[in-house]
Design an enzyme around this catalytic site. Sequence first.
Site, PDB file in Angstrom:
ATOM      1  N   SER A  37       0.805  -1.225   0.000  1.00  9.60           N
ATOM      2  CA  SER A  37       0.000   0.000   0.000  1.00  9.60           C
ATOM      3  C   SER A  37       0.836   1.273   0.000  1.00  9.60           C
ATOM      4  CB  SER A  37      -0.949  -0.003   1.203  1.00  9.60           C
ATOM      5  OG  SER A  37      -0.229  -0.221   2.396  1.00  9.60           O
TER       6      SER A  37
ATOM      7  N   ASN B  41      -2.245  -3.056  13.208  1.00 11.88           N
ATOM      8  CA  ASN B  41      -3.716  -2.978  13.141  1.00 11.88           C
ATOM      9  C   ASN B  41      -4.262  -1.779  13.901  1.00 11.88           C
ATOM     10  OD1 ASN B  41      -3.334  -5.292  11.766  1.00 11.88           O
ATOM     11  ND2 ASN B  41      -4.322  -6.660  13.246  1.00 11.88           N
TER      12      ASN B  41
ATOM     13  N   HIS C 184     -41.288  20.900 -11.248  1.00 11.72           N
ATOM     14  CA  HIS C 184     -41.269  20.081 -12.481  1.00 11.72           C
ATOM     15  C   HIS C 184     -40.542  20.805 -13.620  1.00 11.72           C
ATOM     16  CE1 HIS C 184     -44.462  17.768 -10.442  1.00 11.72           C
ATOM     17  NE2 HIS C 184     -44.925  18.962 -10.112  1.00 11.72           N
TER      18      HIS C 184
ATOM     19  N   SER D 282     -15.556  25.777 -27.825  1.00  8.25           N
ATOM     20  CA  SER D 282     -15.560  24.525 -28.583  1.00  8.25           C
ATOM     21  C   SER D 282     -14.475  24.608 -29.633  1.00  8.25           C
ATOM     22  CB  SER D 282     -16.927  24.356 -29.240  1.00  8.25           C
ATOM     23  OG  SER D 282     -16.807  23.543 -30.389  1.00  8.25           O
TER      24      SER D 282
ATOM     25  N   LYS E  53     -19.572  28.922 -29.103  1.00  7.58           N
ATOM     26  CA  LYS E  53     -19.844  28.222 -27.851  1.00  7.58           C
ATOM     27  C   LYS E  53     -19.046  28.748 -26.671  1.00  7.58           C
ATOM     28  CE  LYS E  53     -21.555  24.411 -27.660  1.00  7.58           C
ATOM     29  NZ  LYS E  53     -22.536  23.448 -27.627  1.00  7.58           N
TER      30      LYS E  53
ATOM     31  N   ASN F  85     -18.982  27.030 -22.992  1.00 11.20           N
ATOM     32  CA  ASN F  85     -19.579  25.970 -22.177  1.00 11.20           C
ATOM     33  C   ASN F  85     -19.244  26.147 -20.697  1.00 11.20           C
ATOM     34  OD1 ASN F  85     -20.389  24.796 -24.627  1.00 11.20           O
ATOM     35  ND2 ASN F  85     -18.392  23.767 -24.805  1.00 11.20           N
TER      36      ASN F  85
ATOM     37  N   GLU G  15     -20.054  21.370 -15.391  1.00  5.77           N
ATOM     38  CA  GLU G  15     -20.259  20.017 -15.931  1.00  5.77           C
ATOM     39  C   GLU G  15     -19.299  19.029 -15.275  1.00  5.77           C
ATOM     40  OE1 GLU G  15     -20.125  20.061 -20.240  1.00  5.77           O
ATOM     41  OE2 GLU G  15     -21.440  21.805 -20.314  1.00  5.77           O
TER      42      GLU G  15
ATOM     43  N   TYR H  51      -9.289  -7.346  12.506  1.00  9.37           N
ATOM     44  CA  TYR H  51      -8.653  -6.827  11.304  1.00  9.37           C
ATOM     45  C   TYR H  51      -8.654  -7.862  10.185  1.00  9.37           C
ATOM     46  CZ  TYR H  51      -5.350  -4.904   7.997  1.00  9.37           C
ATOM     47  OH  TYR H  51      -4.782  -4.439   6.844  1.00  9.37           O
TER      48      TYR H  51
ATOM     49  N   LYS I  97      -8.449   2.914   1.735  1.00  5.95           N
ATOM     50  CA  LYS I  97      -7.683   4.150   1.568  1.00  5.95           C
ATOM     51  C   LYS I  97      -7.896   4.875   0.254  1.00  5.95           C
ATOM     52  CE  LYS I  97      -4.594   2.461   4.954  1.00  5.95           C
ATOM     53  NZ  LYS I  97      -5.473   1.245   5.071  1.00  5.95           N
TER      54      LYS I  97
HETATM   55  N1  ARG Z   1      -1.244  -1.617   5.041  1.00  6.62           N
HETATM   56  C1  ARG Z   1      -2.160  -2.174   5.979  1.00  6.62           C
HETATM   57  C2  ARG Z   1      -3.555  -1.527   5.805  1.00  6.62           C
HETATM   58  O1  ARG Z   1      -3.623  -0.583   5.132  1.00  6.62           O
HETATM   59  C3  ARG Z   1      -1.670  -1.927   7.369  1.00  6.62           C
HETATM   60  C4  ARG Z   1      -2.117  -2.899   8.399  1.00  6.62           C
HETATM   61  C5  ARG Z   1      -1.527  -4.225   8.145  1.00  6.62           C
HETATM   62  N2  ARG Z   1      -1.848  -5.161   9.168  1.00  6.62           N
HETATM   63  C6  ARG Z   1      -1.739  -6.479   8.976  1.00  6.62           C
HETATM   64  N3  ARG Z   1      -2.019  -7.262   9.975  1.00  6.62           N
HETATM   65  N4  ARG Z   1      -1.329  -6.976   7.851  1.00  6.62           N
HETATM   66  O2  ARG Z   1      -4.534  -1.988   6.328  1.00  6.62           O
END
Ligand code: ARG
Length: 458
Positions: free
Chosen positions: A24, A111, A157, A278, A284, A286, A291, A318, A326
Amino acid sequence: MSKKLWGGGFSQTASVKREEFWNSIGFDQRLAKFDIQGSMAHARMLGACGIVPEDDVAKIIGGLTSILDDLNSGNLEFRLEDEDIHMNIERTLTEKIGPVAGKLHTARSRNDQVVLDMHLYVRHEAEEISTLLRELAKAFLKQAAQNIATIMPGYTHLQRAQPVTFAHHLLAYVWMFVRDMERIKSVQKSVSFSPLGAGALAGTTFPIDRDYVAQELGFDGIYQNSLDAVSNRDFILELLSANAIIAAHLSRFCEEVILWVSSEFSFVKLSDAYCTGSSMMPQKKNADLAELVRGKTGRVYGALTTMLTVIKGLPLAYNKDFQEDKECLFDSVDTIKGCLYHLTGMVETMSAKPESMLAATKQGFLNATDFADYLVGKGLPFREAHEISARLVAQCLEQGRTLEDLSLDEWTSIHPLIGGDVLDAINIRNVLDRRQSQGGPAPVRVKEQIEILSKLLG
Ligand code: ARG
């Protein structure tokens, strides 16, 4: 190929392809400052509780401070093989201060660490969204103050219905933004508890002080259940839904702007900065931004759907699925902030076209209800009055005339109760001025609204 911080019991290393899919760090690096902030509080607590010696804590804090400096100066390097932001910072800390860095993770799991970071992130962004909402609301309020007497048709309406003012119409949106701000406030309440100390799921045997960390980080309290603390993502759903509702409001307004700038309406002029031409049709102009914002609603709704689906059916506590909380949240937040910011500029620089708005009120029998009300004032039951007015409207429509076109003779021949005062009764400006019921569009009432809102928005 790399060895993991958690890799003690693992014999195989990972391929880059696996890392790219699994890890991540590509997106959670934006949590860096919150992760450092959380780690500093945790380290101080470990020292205060005698779990880690104070001079080690001092080294850890020194190292984290230096990482923060690197981050702020753009010199913090993130490595894919370090999986996520937590591992990246721990690895960097180890490089800076040596093995003592390993003491930081005492009595903590990723976690509770990750959900703490998300609390801090949401707390920060909620404040920013709230500020941007306030600024947009103020831009609307300013436009409204300049258009208290600007009569325009009100619609049902999408058909012209009764006269309102441009101010009254704009203020309806300000109330939406006020409610949006309330919803954001409630999100802020939801992130006012510290999850840290929940550990992986079942707390820790170390004599930690969770309140110490909570206080250090400015929370009002702590989660009372360790399982709940690490598996709660309600606050993310809450921000995503608050954002979705904001997007709905912005989209409704943008749709109106798009109609208003069309030659069919021609109620409003936008600054060129918010329009595009345009490539083919030279005439035009716009309402591009409107939009685009209307279109962005799709991804903001999508983010909410994503998260609702991710969380559905997840057993406690978890699960790696949570890593998927995210990107959708970040995108929703970035999108809403962009929309609010740019729309503020568009609203500040837009101008009403009062003549076109007024002209539009002359067509569409916006005073038909008022003629019926006039007859009610003379003693007729409303149903009967409504019928007389409706018949008259149908007649005028057939002849291509408006109520204003009728002569006094014509008026008096409709019903014996009608007198010369009917002309005043159906005059559009009078019609508007008389709509003084609470919350109505008459300028006296709208001025009151503006006062209330000015106080609310500060
Ligand atoms: N990158 C993980 C997340 O976004 C962090 C937590 C990871 N915990 C685990 N037990 N693998 O959730």
